[in-house]
Enzyme design. Structure first.
Site, PDB file in Angstrom:
ATOM      1  N   HIS A 271       0.815  -1.381  -0.152  1.00 44.55           N
ATOM      2  CA  HIS A 271       0.060   0.141  -0.145  1.00 44.55           C
ATOM      3  C   HIS A 271       1.189   1.089   0.396  1.00 44.55           C
ATOM      4  O   HIS A 271       0.722   2.233  -0.568  1.00 44.55           O
ATOM      5  CB  HIS A 271      -0.984  -0.080   1.113  1.00 44.55           C
ATOM      6  CG  HIS A 271      -2.161   1.454   1.653  1.00 44.55           C
ATOM      7  ND1 HIS A 271      -2.580   1.127   0.519  1.00 44.55           N
ATOM      8  CD2 HIS A 271      -1.750   2.303   2.218  1.00 44.55           C
ATOM      9  CE1 HIS A 271      -3.080   2.616   1.195  1.00 44.55           C
ATOM     10  NE2 HIS A 271      -2.890   2.848   1.773  1.00 44.55           N
ATOM     11  N   GLU A 272       2.368   0.796   0.927  1.00 42.64           N
ATOM     12  CA  GLU A 272       2.724   2.673   1.174  1.00 42.64           C
ATOM     13  C   GLU A 272       3.546   2.729  -0.348  1.00 42.64           C
ATOM     14  O   GLU A 272       3.871   3.469  -0.562  1.00 42.64           O
ATOM     15  CB  GLU A 272       3.305   2.390   2.493  1.00 42.64           C
ATOM     16  CG  GLU A 272       2.363   2.649   3.394  1.00 42.64           C
ATOM     17  CD  GLU A 272       1.611   3.485   4.267  1.00 42.64           C
ATOM     18  OE1 GLU A 272       1.406   4.211   2.871  1.00 42.64           O
ATOM     19  OE2 GLU A 272       0.938   3.907   4.595  1.00 42.64           O
TER      20      GLU A 272
ATOM     21  N   HIS B 200       1.607   4.500  -2.731  1.00 40.65           N
ATOM     22  CA  HIS B 200       1.728   5.655  -2.307  1.00 40.65           C
ATOM     23  C   HIS B 200       3.573   5.922  -3.144  1.00 40.65           C
ATOM     24  O   HIS B 200       3.219   7.230  -3.657  1.00 40.65           O
ATOM     25  CB  HIS B 200       1.594   5.846  -1.182  1.00 40.65           C
ATOM     26  CG  HIS B 200      -0.068   6.060  -0.797  1.00 40.65           C
ATOM     27  ND1 HIS B 200      -0.720   7.025  -1.210  1.00 40.65           N
ATOM     28  CD2 HIS B 200       0.183   5.794   0.131  1.00 40.65           C
ATOM     29  CE1 HIS B 200      -1.493   6.905  -0.158  1.00 40.65           C
ATOM     30  NE2 HIS B 200      -1.779   6.358   0.227  1.00 40.65           N
TER      31      HIS B 200
ATOM     32  N   HIS C 103       3.036   6.963  -6.633  1.00 41.59           N
ATOM     33  CA  HIS C 103       2.363   8.009  -6.808  1.00 41.59           C
ATOM     34  C   HIS C 103       3.724   9.052  -6.477  1.00 41.59           C
ATOM     35  O   HIS C 103       3.413  10.151  -7.988  1.00 41.59           O
ATOM     36  CB  HIS C 103       1.622   8.369  -6.087  1.00 41.59           C
ATOM     37  CG  HIS C 103       0.642   8.712  -6.521  1.00 41.59           C
ATOM     38  ND1 HIS C 103      -0.864   9.577  -6.673  1.00 41.59           N
ATOM     39  CD2 HIS C 103       0.194   9.624  -8.016  1.00 41.59           C
ATOM     40  CE1 HIS C 103      -1.412  10.132  -7.022  1.00 41.59           C
ATOM     41  NE2 HIS C 103      -1.171  10.373  -8.255  1.00 41.59           N
TER      42      HIS C 103
HETATM   43 ZN   LIG Z   1      -2.789   5.936   1.975  1.00 41.21          ZN
END
Ligand SMILES: [Zn+2]
Length: 751
Positions: A541-542, A545, A548
């Site tokens: 998940h991280e 990010h 991104h």
């Molecule tokens: Zn998040």
């Protein structure tokens, strides 16, 4: 203009949505449970949020220019120098806490002068002399704030905490002075009015619109009394937000439960080894310790057969921020809710939630409520069925009690064992941290052509932190990635992504320095760190990010990387979790830490077939928190309400099952009081609609690394930052609008 500018338009700052250039993104979701049953949550708050919270909310005004502590000369302050070392990374080894306050003061003065010069420019406004000039302002402040707020989250101490409290209102005031500056707003307003004649590129037009909106939403154009009040509210909220987070940290730090050999019933070896290490670190060698860090307390609740100890730890965990004394957050929360409502009224909105959501993908509280309510009902139905199954196990064991919140994880684990014939302890030896980092890199290589090379020539802020140079297909550098994976006392709980430097191309390319911060438990002496399935999801998940931030390919800092609405920003992170859960990935990377053998196919099958296990519980604990958050901020005039009583009433109204607790109770709900998710905790679910639907594009193609789909995902989502309308970006990637059915299927609700 950096720090104080907005980009992440959430109220990260309490409402004044501000943004900061290095935003960090947090995660808190509820569990998409993988078969491993437990909730997969992660909480997080990151520097961004942290930073944001400060910047926007606040009160106390200490005069800028008064150094808090010793004052090194500005000339020798490493924070203000040009950074010329490897990758132009901050020179961490030379930075001392005493450098921050004078650096902030100098950087804010400089930013102020730059912004005031734009406002006072005698020439008529142009895109270059106004918007681009603002985009260029505040470089030093960005650098200082980037380092400071990252350390405040990952490596804090009393000195940094004191500066954090001091600087919060000062940054809020700086932001207000910018966004409430009439002369500046007039220039932007004039540009906006004559936009068609400016010959702007699509990205430039988007940046101009964003500026106009940010100024308007901050109160530009309001009468003087209203602006003065808005500025005062912003400063007060900034201070309160900082205090709220520090109080939770203090309550977590102060609590430790020591165990003897006789208290270890049911606990697996990996937990015992880690608990021994924690006890030794805290000066209790020979004992075992449980802390309120999720990586400690969750496995304890899952495995300890001592009901009395489970209850004791669970109550302490649920009581954070509500212990009376100086760290009690109830009055702080009430004041923040009141001030946010007042701000919204001044801005002409019915409630804070209306104000806050106007600048998100959801756009209205009604849209967010509709989604939450559509999931709540089937979630409760599933949870009640799950509870009955757990109650049967209690009865079969001769227990004479109703399943309580501190029992749920423990009996759910037993149920998983009996229904799916495996337990978390069986999975964990296959989930080594280092192999999973490798897996996250591998997927980024297959999807986006990125390569990662660890480097040891950059001294970071803590010996546990590691750095990698990231390069693209043609071998050219893309970013520096820092991973800081282990829990330690002066680190905030949760997991987050943040940046020391954001991507931009204005005035030449600037490559990002992105960091992922986690709180995984270290392995026992000489053993690797082993993750739970939920931890592995958090890692991906991280890293989503982080991608991104790293793949961002825009010109202007305002719309770079993760500077997107909170209900869109969780899409790139959540969709990335899907790759971790693919059989092809697990076969390749889930190898036993002792034997090196891949996870047996039978175990893999069991793991994947149990994916919807306990989803009712995960949905209920998350959605209850999201509903309480929205309702708290839908009150038009909350006058110092009792937030705990409000929470109780709201839970009764929605029919919260007794056996389940909110994922985050109000007195320690840092997402909504310290980290920019106020009235927006629903964002995780909103983004999950996108990620469940979006990953199906890969599945439908028959190739989870399909290069055509991956290119669209990169171009329209990971690289695009805020340069496109978000619905349009999604549709360009997916070829159609998102549908919630994939989310329902994933959670097992669509029977
Ligand atoms: Zn998040």
């Amino acid at each position: 203009m950096s720090s104080p500018q907005s980009a992440v338009r959430e109220d990260l700052f309490g409402g004044a949505e501000a943004s900061v250039s290095n935003k960090a993104r947090c995660k808190a979701r509820f569990g998409r449970t993988n078969g491993v049953g437990q909730n997969t949550c992660r909480d997080l708050f990151g520097a961004w949020s942290i930073k944001c919270a400060r910047i926007l909310e606040s009160p106390g005004l200490s005069p800028i220019g008064q150094p808090l502590m010793t004052t090194p000369s500005i000339d020798t302050n490493p924070l203000l120098e040009d950074w010329t070392g490897p990758f132009e990374a901050p020179p961490f080894e030379r930075i001392e806490p005493s450098h921050f306050r004078p650096a902030f003061d100098a950087a804010i003065r400089q930013a102020r002068a730059e912004i005031d010069a734009v406002a006072a420019d005698p020439d008529p406004p142009t895109f270059v002399n106004t918007v681009e000039a603002l985009e260029r302002s505040g470089r030093s402040l960005d650098k200082v704030a980037g380092v400071f707020f990252n350390l405040a989250g990952a490596a804090t101490n009393d000195e940094i905490q004191a500066i954090e409290r001091e600087i919060a209102p000062i940054l809020a005031r700086h932001r207000s002075e910018t966004y409430l500056n009439d002369a500046l707003f007039k220039r932007i307003d004039a540009l906006k009015a004559g936009q068609e004649k400016l010959g702007l590129s699509a990205e430039q037009a988007r940046v101009l619109e964003r500026y106009h909106l940010d100024f308007t939403r901050a109160g530009a154009g309001q009468p003087p009394e209203a602006k003065a009040r808005l500025a005062a509210i912003a400063e007060r909220l900034a201070t309160l937000g900082a205090e709220f987070g520090q109080n939770v940290l203090a309550d977590e730090k102060d609590w430790l439960m020591l165990l003897d050999e006789s208290d270890l019933d049911g606990l697996p070896d990996f937990f015992i080894a880690s608990a021994a290490r924690i006890a030794a670190e805290r000066g209790h060698a020979g004992k075992y310790a449980v802390t309120l860090s999720r990586s400690s307390i969750e496995p304890f609740l899952q495995f300890s057969s001592r009901r009395d100890l489970r209850e004791k730890t669970f109550r302490a965990w649920g009581q954070r921020g509500e212990n009376g004394g100086v760290t009690d957050n109830r009055a702080i929360a009430a004041e923040m809710v009141r001030l946010r409502a007042e701000r919204a009224r001044l801005m002409g909105y019915e409630t804070f939630a209306h104000y806050r959501l106007a600048d998100t993908m959801a756009k209205t509280p009604r849209a967010a409520l509709n989604l939450l309510e559509s999931v709540w009902a089937p979630g409760v139905v599933s949870a009640r069925k799950e509870q009955e199954a757990l109650q049967e196990i209690v009865a079969a064991e001769g227990g004479n009690f109703e399943v309580a919140p501190w029992d749920w994880r423990y009996f759910a684990e037993k149920r998983r064992k009996s229904e799916f014939d495996f337990d978390e302890g069986e999975i964990k030896p296959y989930l080594q941290l280092d192999r999973l980092i490798e897996a996250a890199f591998y997927a980024a290589n297959r999807l986006f052509g990125l390569s990662f090379a660890e480097r040891f020539d950059i001294k970071l802020y803590h010996p546990d932190a590691r750095a990698w140079t990231v390069t693209g297909r043609d071998g050219s550098p893309v970013a520096l990635f820092i991973g800081d994976y282990f829990a330690r006392a002066p680190k905030r709980s949760g997991a987050w992504m943040s940046q020391f430097r954001g991507q931009k191309k204005l005035d030449g390319p600037q490559l990002p320095i992105v960091v992922n911060v986690m709180n995984f438990a270290k392995g026992g002496e000489g053993e690797p760190s082993l993750l739970s399935f939920a931890d592995a999801q958090t890692l991906f998940h991280e890293f989503g990010h982080a991608l991104h931030g790293m793949l961002s390919d825009v010109t202007y800092p305002l719309i770079s990387g993760t500077h997107v609405p909170g209900d869109f920003v969780e899409f790139p992170s959540q969709i990335y979790e899907n790759w971790m859960e693919q059989p092809e990935m697990l076969r390749r990377f889930a190898h036993h830490y002792k034997t090196g053998e891949p996870m047996p196919e039978a175990l893999l099958d069991k793991l994947l077939s149990a994916r919807q296990f306990n989803q009712g519980w995960a949905t209920v604990e998350y959605t209850a928190s999201a509903l309480v958050d929205l309702k708290l901020h839908l009150n038009p005039s909350p006058d110092m309400i009792d937030v705990v009583a409000f929470e109780r009433q709201e839970l009764a109204r929605i029919g919260m099952p007794n056996a389940i607790a909110m994922r985050h109770r109000t007195p320690h709900f840092q997402h909504i009081f310290s980290h920019g998710y106020s009235a927006a905790y629903y964002s995780y679910l909103w983004s999950e609609v996108l990620d469940a639907d979006g990953f199906e594009a890969f599945e439908e193609s028959g190739d989870i690394f399909n290069p055509v789909v991956a290119k669209r995902l990169r171009d329209f989502v990971y690289a695009a930052g805020g340069s496109r309308d978000y619905e349009e970006a999604y549709e360009s990637f997916r070829g159609r609008r998102p549908s919630p059915h994939a989310l329902f299927r994933k959670r097992g609700f669509e029977a």
